[in-house]
Design a protein around this motif. Structure first.
Motif, PDB file in Angstrom:
ATOM      1  N   PRO A  51     -43.072  20.890 -29.513  1.00  0.00           N
ATOM      2  CA  PRO A  51     -41.785  19.968 -29.073  1.00  0.00           C
ATOM      3  C   PRO A  51     -41.312  19.115 -30.088  1.00  0.00           C
ATOM      4  O   PRO A  51     -40.497  18.588 -30.005  1.00  0.00           O
ATOM      5  N   SER A  52     -42.293  18.793 -31.030  1.00  0.00           N
ATOM      6  CA  SER A  52     -42.026  18.178 -32.068  1.00  0.00           C
ATOM      7  C   SER A  52     -40.921  18.389 -33.025  1.00  0.00           C
ATOM      8  O   SER A  52     -40.108  17.545 -33.795  1.00  0.00           O
ATOM      9  N   THR A  53     -40.836  19.650 -32.888  1.00  0.00           N
ATOM     10  CA  THR A  53     -39.390  20.235 -33.646  1.00  0.00           C
ATOM     11  C   THR A  53     -38.353  20.324 -33.043  1.00  0.00           C
ATOM     12  O   THR A  53     -37.337  20.689 -33.583  1.00  0.00           O
ATOM     13  N   TRP A  54     -38.246  19.651 -31.721  1.00  0.00           N
ATOM     14  CA  TRP A  54     -37.018  19.724 -31.219  1.00  0.00           C
ATOM     15  C   TRP A  54     -36.456  18.456 -31.131  1.00  0.00           C
ATOM     16  O   TRP A  54     -36.586  17.538 -30.525  1.00  0.00           O
ATOM     17  N   THR A  55     -35.716  18.361 -32.498  1.00  0.00           N
ATOM     18  CA  THR A  55     -35.264  16.954 -32.737  1.00  0.00           C
ATOM     19  C   THR A  55     -34.036  16.697 -32.580  1.00  0.00           C
ATOM     20  O   THR A  55     -33.451  15.495 -32.743  1.00  0.00           O
ATOM     21  N   ARG A  56     -33.124  17.482 -31.905  1.00  0.00           N
ATOM     22  CA  ARG A  56     -31.616  17.233 -31.736  1.00  0.00           C
ATOM     23  C   ARG A  56     -31.390  17.657 -30.242  1.00  0.00           C
ATOM     24  O   ARG A  56     -32.120  18.612 -29.792  1.00  0.00           O
ATOM     25  N   PRO A  57     -30.502  16.814 -29.638  1.00  0.00           N
ATOM     26  CA  PRO A  57     -30.199  17.261 -28.360  1.00  0.00           C
ATOM     27  C   PRO A  57     -29.572  18.566 -28.172  1.00  0.00           C
ATOM     28  O   PRO A  57     -29.534  19.082 -27.096  1.00  0.00           O
ATOM     29  N   VAL A  58     -28.630  18.867 -29.143  1.00  0.00           N
ATOM     30  CA  VAL A  58     -27.987  20.203 -28.907  1.00  0.00           C
ATOM     31  C   VAL A  58     -28.174  20.850 -30.517  1.00  0.00           C
ATOM     32  O   VAL A  58     -27.912  20.254 -31.568  1.00  0.00           O
ATOM     33  N   PRO A 105     -34.487  18.738 -24.513  1.00  0.00           N
ATOM     34  CA  PRO A 105     -34.826  17.310 -23.831  1.00  0.00           C
ATOM     35  C   PRO A 105     -34.868  16.305 -24.788  1.00  0.00           C
ATOM     36  O   PRO A 105     -35.182  16.418 -25.818  1.00  0.00           O
ATOM     37  N   SER A 106     -33.590  15.176 -24.559  1.00  0.00           N
ATOM     38  CA  SER A 106     -33.591  14.397 -25.254  1.00  0.00           C
ATOM     39  C   SER A 106     -33.020  13.018 -24.542  1.00  0.00           C
ATOM     40  O   SER A 106     -32.297  13.153 -23.538  1.00  0.00           O
ATOM     41  N   ALA A 107     -33.437  11.834 -25.197  1.00  0.00           N
ATOM     42  CA  ALA A 107     -32.830  10.751 -24.458  1.00  0.00           C
ATOM     43  C   ALA A 107     -31.518  10.254 -25.367  1.00  0.00           C
ATOM     44  O   ALA A 107     -30.752   9.503 -24.701  1.00  0.00           O
ATOM     45  N   ASP A 108     -31.034  11.166 -26.451  1.00  0.00           N
ATOM     46  CA  ASP A 108     -29.817  10.761 -27.098  1.00  0.00           C
ATOM     47  C   ASP A 108     -28.680  11.488 -26.457  1.00  0.00           C
ATOM     48  O   ASP A 108     -28.915  12.509 -25.730  1.00  0.00           O
ATOM     49  N   ASP A 109     -27.471  10.800 -26.587  1.00  0.00           N
ATOM     50  CA  ASP A 109     -26.078  11.401 -26.071  1.00  0.00           C
ATOM     51  C   ASP A 109     -25.803  12.817 -26.725  1.00  0.00           C
ATOM     52  O   ASP A 109     -25.999  12.529 -28.110  1.00  0.00           O
ATOM     53  N   PRO A 110     -25.814  13.637 -26.135  1.00  0.00           N
ATOM     54  CA  PRO A 110     -25.225  15.022 -26.873  1.00  0.00           C
ATOM     55  C   PRO A 110     -24.007  15.156 -27.326  1.00  0.00           C
ATOM     56  O   PRO A 110     -23.619  15.758 -28.410  1.00  0.00           O
ATOM     57  N   GLY A 111     -23.150  14.034 -27.083  1.00  0.00           N
ATOM     58  CA  GLY A 111     -21.949  13.870 -27.717  1.00  0.00           C
ATOM     59  C   GLY A 111     -20.713  14.885 -27.282  1.00  0.00           C
ATOM     60  O   GLY A 111     -19.807  14.920 -28.017  1.00  0.00           O
ATOM     61  N   ASP A 112     -21.036  15.775 -26.592  1.00  0.00           N
ATOM     62  CA  ASP A 112     -20.198  16.799 -26.063  1.00  0.00           C
ATOM     63  C   ASP A 112     -20.150  16.753 -24.563  1.00  0.00           C
ATOM     64  O   ASP A 112     -19.965  17.990 -24.025  1.00  0.00           O
ATOM     65  N   ALA A 113     -20.385  15.835 -23.776  1.00  0.00           N
ATOM     66  CA  ALA A 113     -20.518  15.963 -22.245  1.00  0.00           C
ATOM     67  C   ALA A 113     -19.238  15.830 -21.600  1.00  0.00           C
ATOM     68  O   ALA A 113     -19.326  15.463 -20.452  1.00  0.00           O
ATOM     69  N   GLN A 221     -23.999  18.032 -20.047  1.00  0.00           N
ATOM     70  CA  GLN A 221     -24.494  16.863 -19.683  1.00  0.00           C
ATOM     71  C   GLN A 221     -25.888  16.730 -20.283  1.00  0.00           C
ATOM     72  O   GLN A 221     -26.474  17.736 -20.807  1.00  0.00           O
ATOM     73  N   PRO A 222     -26.421  15.327 -20.617  1.00  0.00           N
ATOM     74  CA  PRO A 222     -27.730  15.325 -21.238  1.00  0.00           C
ATOM     75  C   PRO A 222     -29.009  16.054 -20.448  1.00  0.00           C
ATOM     76  O   PRO A 222     -28.735  16.374 -19.225  1.00  0.00           O
TER      77      PRO A 222
END
Length: 260
Positions: A51-58, A105-113, A221-222
């Protein structure tokens, strides 16, 4: 040639006309899910075990014209449903599944919701996606489809769907005629006319497909779950324009009823 496999009941077709969406479980098999997921993980540049490689929400992947995706898009169950909703001979088999928005999985806003309707023409003329268009005949799109390639629960960024919103969009588009409206024009009020529509989430197991009316209002959605969500969202392309003078298919009937 019409498909001999007709998976949708009369009640499901009426629900599609009224709500704008129908869900098909086990629309494509587990072996294709596994093959497609392996390709998606490789192209994503992420490690499914780390999961450390999952660095972006999308992570957005472009069209992948590989055999497993083509097979998933063209099962007998799906072909039968396309015949039932769009009409035999009135849609084009897909050679792929279009773009993939892989959500992590991310706490960041994906910006496309934001709420939207998928546009069906206009990208030939401009790169400004807000200027892309849709018209009352749904030029260039017979269905919106959501193909699930992972387990999607309520926390796993399932697509949000406003049931019945296609009817309001049809009424909004009708006065604009063949020119239609741009996404910028449709979204100017935040799709306020559909705000009171009941909302459902496109959850399900891998192999689930949601077939949606092309005018259906929906949103991302996030991701607040634990496992990535893999989904494709291709259009089913039509063979010709919709017939709203003498509507026969459920896609056409839904529009005609909205305009009464």
């Amino acid at each position: 040639m019409p498909s001999a496999h007709l998976p949708l009941t009369a009640a499901q077709i009426e629900t599609f006309i009224a709500d704008g969406v129908v869900r098909i479980d086990n629309a494509f098999p587990a072996d294709l899910v596994a093959q497609c997921r392996a390709i998606l993980w490789t192209l994503s540049g992420c490690d499914p075990a780390d999961p450390s490689t999952w660095t972006r929400p999308v992570v957005r992947l472009g069209d992948i014209p590989a055999a497993p995706f083509r097979a998933a898009a063209n099962t007998p169950i799906l072909h039968g449903a396309f015949d039932q909703l769009v009409g035999p001979g009135r849609w084009q088999p897909r050679g792929s599944l279009g773009t993939f928005p892989l959500r992590f999985p991310s706490a960041d806003d994906p910006g496309d919701a934001g709420w939207h309707v998928d546009m069906s023409f206009g990208w030939e003329e401009t790169d400004d996606f807000m200027a892309w268009r849709v018209n009352i005949e749904s030029r260039g799109r017979a269905l919106l489809m959501l193909f699930l390639f992972s387990e999607v629960g309520e926390a796993d960024a399932p697509t949000r769907i406003r049931l019945g919103s296609h009817r309001q969009i049809a009424r909004r588009l009708a006065p604009a005629g063949a020119a239609g409206l741009s996404l910028r024009e449709l979204a100017a009020d935040g799709f306020a006319a559909t705000a009171d529509c009941p909302q459902v989430l496109a959850t399900g197991s891998p192999g689930t497909v949601y077939l949606c009316h092309p005018f259906l209002v929906h949103a991302a959605q996030p991701h607040r779950g634990r496992e990535p969500r893999f989904m494709a969202q291709p259009a089913l392309l039509p063979q010709g324009p919709l017939d709203l003078v003498d509507p026969a298919s459920p896609v056409e009937v839904a529009i005609a009823r909205a305009l009464r």
